[in-house]
Design a protein around this motif. Structure first.
Motif, PDB file in Angstrom:
ATOM      1  N   TRP A 141      32.103  47.659 -19.456  1.00  0.00           N
ATOM      2  CA  TRP A 141      33.015  47.573 -20.601  1.00  0.00           C
ATOM      3  C   TRP A 141      33.835  46.289 -20.612  1.00  0.00           C
ATOM      4  N   VAL A 142      34.314  45.856 -19.460  1.00  0.00           N
ATOM      5  CA  VAL A 142      35.140  44.645 -19.418  1.00  0.00           C
ATOM      6  C   VAL A 142      34.358  43.466 -19.985  1.00  0.00           C
ATOM      7  N   LYS A 143      33.101  43.330 -19.586  1.00  0.00           N
ATOM      8  CA  LYS A 143      32.270  42.225 -20.083  1.00  0.00           C
ATOM      9  C   LYS A 143      32.019  42.372 -21.579  1.00  0.00           C
ATOM     10  N   ARG A 144      31.701  43.567 -22.044  1.00  0.00           N
ATOM     11  CA  ARG A 144      31.397  43.784 -23.460  1.00  0.00           C
ATOM     12  C   ARG A 144      32.620  43.513 -24.334  1.00  0.00           C
ATOM     13  N   PHE A 145      33.769  44.012 -23.893  1.00  0.00           N
ATOM     14  CA  PHE A 145      34.997  43.804 -24.653  1.00  0.00           C
ATOM     15  C   PHE A 145      35.331  42.318 -24.716  1.00  0.00           C
ATOM     16  N   THR A 146      35.152  41.622 -23.594  1.00  0.00           N
ATOM     17  CA  THR A 146      35.439  40.187 -23.542  1.00  0.00           C
ATOM     18  C   THR A 146      34.508  39.407 -24.456  1.00  0.00           C
ATOM     19  N   GLN A 147      33.237  39.744 -24.447  1.00  0.00           N
ATOM     20  CA  GLN A 147      32.273  39.020 -25.278  1.00  0.00           C
ATOM     21  C   GLN A 147      32.537  39.231 -26.764  1.00  0.00           C
ATOM     22  N   LYS A 148      32.936  40.425 -27.146  1.00  0.00           N
ATOM     23  CA  LYS A 148      33.190  40.705 -28.555  1.00  0.00           C
ATOM     24  C   LYS A 148      34.490  40.059 -29.017  1.00  0.00           C
ATOM     25  N   ALA A 149      35.470  39.995 -28.128  1.00  0.00           N
ATOM     26  CA  ALA A 149      36.751  39.300 -28.393  1.00  0.00           C
ATOM     27  C   ALA A 149      37.536  39.899 -29.551  1.00  0.00           C
ATOM     28  N   ALA A 150      37.326  41.187 -29.831  1.00  0.00           N
ATOM     29  CA  ALA A 150      38.182  41.902 -30.783  1.00  0.00           C
ATOM     30  C   ALA A 150      39.250  42.597 -29.955  1.00  0.00           C
ATOM     31  N   THR A 151      40.256  41.828 -29.559  1.00  0.00           N
ATOM     32  CA  THR A 151      41.139  42.235 -28.469  1.00  0.00           C
ATOM     33  C   THR A 151      42.384  42.996 -28.910  1.00  0.00           C
ATOM     34  N   GLY A 152      42.678  43.020 -30.210  1.00  0.00           N
ATOM     35  CA  GLY A 152      43.994  43.482 -30.622  1.00  0.00           C
ATOM     36  C   GLY A 152      45.034  42.424 -30.296  1.00  0.00           C
ATOM     37  N   ALA A 153      46.291  42.736 -30.525  1.00  0.00           N
ATOM     38  CA  ALA A 153      47.353  41.739 -30.344  1.00  0.00           C
ATOM     39  C   ALA A 153      48.553  42.330 -29.622  1.00  0.00           C
ATOM     40  N   TYR A 154      49.043  41.579 -28.652  1.00  0.00           N
ATOM     41  CA  TYR A 154      50.343  41.865 -28.049  1.00  0.00           C
ATOM     42  C   TYR A 154      51.429  41.212 -28.882  1.00  0.00           C
ATOM     43  N   LEU A 155      52.604  41.857 -28.900  1.00  0.00           N
ATOM     44  CA  LEU A 155      53.716  41.352 -29.705  1.00  0.00           C
ATOM     45  C   LEU A 155      55.030  41.459 -28.942  1.00  0.00           C
ATOM     46  N   ARG A 156      55.929  40.488 -29.226  1.00  0.00           N
ATOM     47  CA  ARG A 156      57.295  40.565 -28.701  1.00  0.00           C
ATOM     48  C   ARG A 156      58.225  41.041 -29.822  1.00  0.00           C
ATOM     49  N   VAL A 157      59.371  41.562 -29.439  1.00  0.00           N
ATOM     50  CA  VAL A 157      60.338  42.090 -30.402  1.00  0.00           C
ATOM     51  C   VAL A 157      61.334  40.991 -30.768  1.00  0.00           C
ATOM     52  N   ILE A 158      61.385  40.629 -32.045  1.00  0.00           N
ATOM     53  CA  ILE A 158      62.342  39.647 -32.548  1.00  0.00           C
ATOM     54  C   ILE A 158      63.600  40.344 -33.066  1.00  0.00           C
ATOM     55  N   GLU A 159      63.408  41.398 -33.831  1.00  0.00           N
ATOM     56  CA  GLU A 159      64.514  42.218 -34.318  1.00  0.00           C
ATOM     57  C   GLU A 159      64.172  43.675 -34.039  1.00  0.00           C
ATOM     58  N   PRO A 160      64.998  44.397 -33.271  1.00  0.00           N
ATOM     59  CA  PRO A 160      64.684  45.790 -32.942  1.00  0.00           C
ATOM     60  C   PRO A 160      64.783  46.689 -34.163  1.00  0.00           C
ATOM     61  N   GLY A 161      64.188  47.859 -34.043  1.00  0.00           N
ATOM     62  CA  GLY A 161      64.266  48.810 -35.149  1.00  0.00           C
ATOM     63  C   GLY A 161      63.458  50.054 -34.863  1.00  0.00           C
ATOM     64  N   GLU A 162      63.521  50.993 -35.785  1.00  0.00           N
ATOM     65  CA  GLU A 162      62.762  52.233 -35.680  1.00  0.00           C
ATOM     66  C   GLU A 162      61.502  52.136 -36.535  1.00  0.00           C
ATOM     67  N   ILE A 163      60.423  52.736 -36.023  1.00  0.00           N
ATOM     68  CA  ILE A 163      59.178  52.774 -36.781  1.00  0.00           C
ATOM     69  C   ILE A 163      58.593  54.172 -36.725  1.00  0.00           C
ATOM     70  N   ARG A 164      57.687  54.425 -37.654  1.00  0.00           N
ATOM     71  CA  ARG A 164      56.963  55.695 -37.681  1.00  0.00           C
ATOM     72  C   ARG A 164      55.596  55.465 -38.320  1.00  0.00           C
TER      73      ARG A 164
END
Length: 222
Positions: A141-164
């Protein structure tokens, strides 16, 4: 563009993790919310940005640059067709399962307003690990996921808040450079010669990527 589900994880024992306590929070489940999202603190100290979400291995996960992880439902659907199994929202360890967002094409430093208050900033793609592979039960899986490169995204918080779940997502800022999540991921995995080109994204990059790009460029310059 919207959040289909907000997903939280609880520590669960797992034989496939090398985390000291032998537990992982990768299998996240949708919750009704609202969920408070704040900057968790420096890597190695801060965990998830979402209240109630567990990050068990602080060596590689959590911290301000990985406060929130988003994965597109469209990419989950693609993997379902490829591997022939159902993939529920949250099963990739994502906090936000999104709809209508091109996460691979998102720019490093791009900012999203999620719901009424929360503002997030894209920092990087997700590097697959053996815990991810063990959780899915897919050989190679690690190799397949890397080759496809559809990785999703990590994000940092600029302004906090509630979500749903169901909150709209609005892109409120796109940098002028062309450094996408997919380019950043390839640069730190399979195409290291792309690293110097990431430097135009500057401090919007996560700390590890920025350091690697600077080191590569310095070595190239001699």
């Amino acid at each position: 563009m919207k959040v289909l589900s907000v997903n939280l994880g609880r520590p669960q024992p797992a034989p496939y993790t090398d985390q000291a306590q032998g537990v992982t929070g990768i299998d996240k489940k949708p919750v009704d919310g609202p969920v408070r999202v704040t900057a968790p603190g420096a890597k190695g100290v801060g965990a998830s940005g979402l209240a109630g979400d567990s990050v068990c291995d602080l060596r590689h996960h959590g911290g301000d640059d990985q406060a929130v992880y988003a994965y597109a439902r469209e990419d989950l659907d693609g993997w379902e067709r490829e591997i022939g199994k159902s993939l529920a929202n949250g099963c990739f360890g994502e906090n936000l399962t999104t709809e209508g967002l091109d996460l691979s094409g998102a720019l490093i430093g791009e900012r999203w307003r999620v719901g009424a208050e929360l503002v997030l900033e894209v920092t990087s793609g997700r590097i697959p690990c053996r815990t991810f592979q063990g959780h899915l039960g897919e050989r190679g899986w690690v190799k397949r996921f890397t080759q496809k490169a559809a990785t999703g995204a990590y994000l940092r918080v600029i302004e906090p808040g509630e979500i749903r779940s169901g909150d709209p997502v609005e892109v409120v800022h796109r940098p002028e450079h062309g450094v996408t999540v997919a380019m950043q991921f390839r640069a730190v995995t399979t195409e290291r010669d792309l690293l110097p080109g990431l430097l135009v994204a500057g401090e919007a990059l996560n700390a590890e990527t920025l350091a690697a790009a600077r080191k590569y460029e310095a070595a190239r310059q001699g």
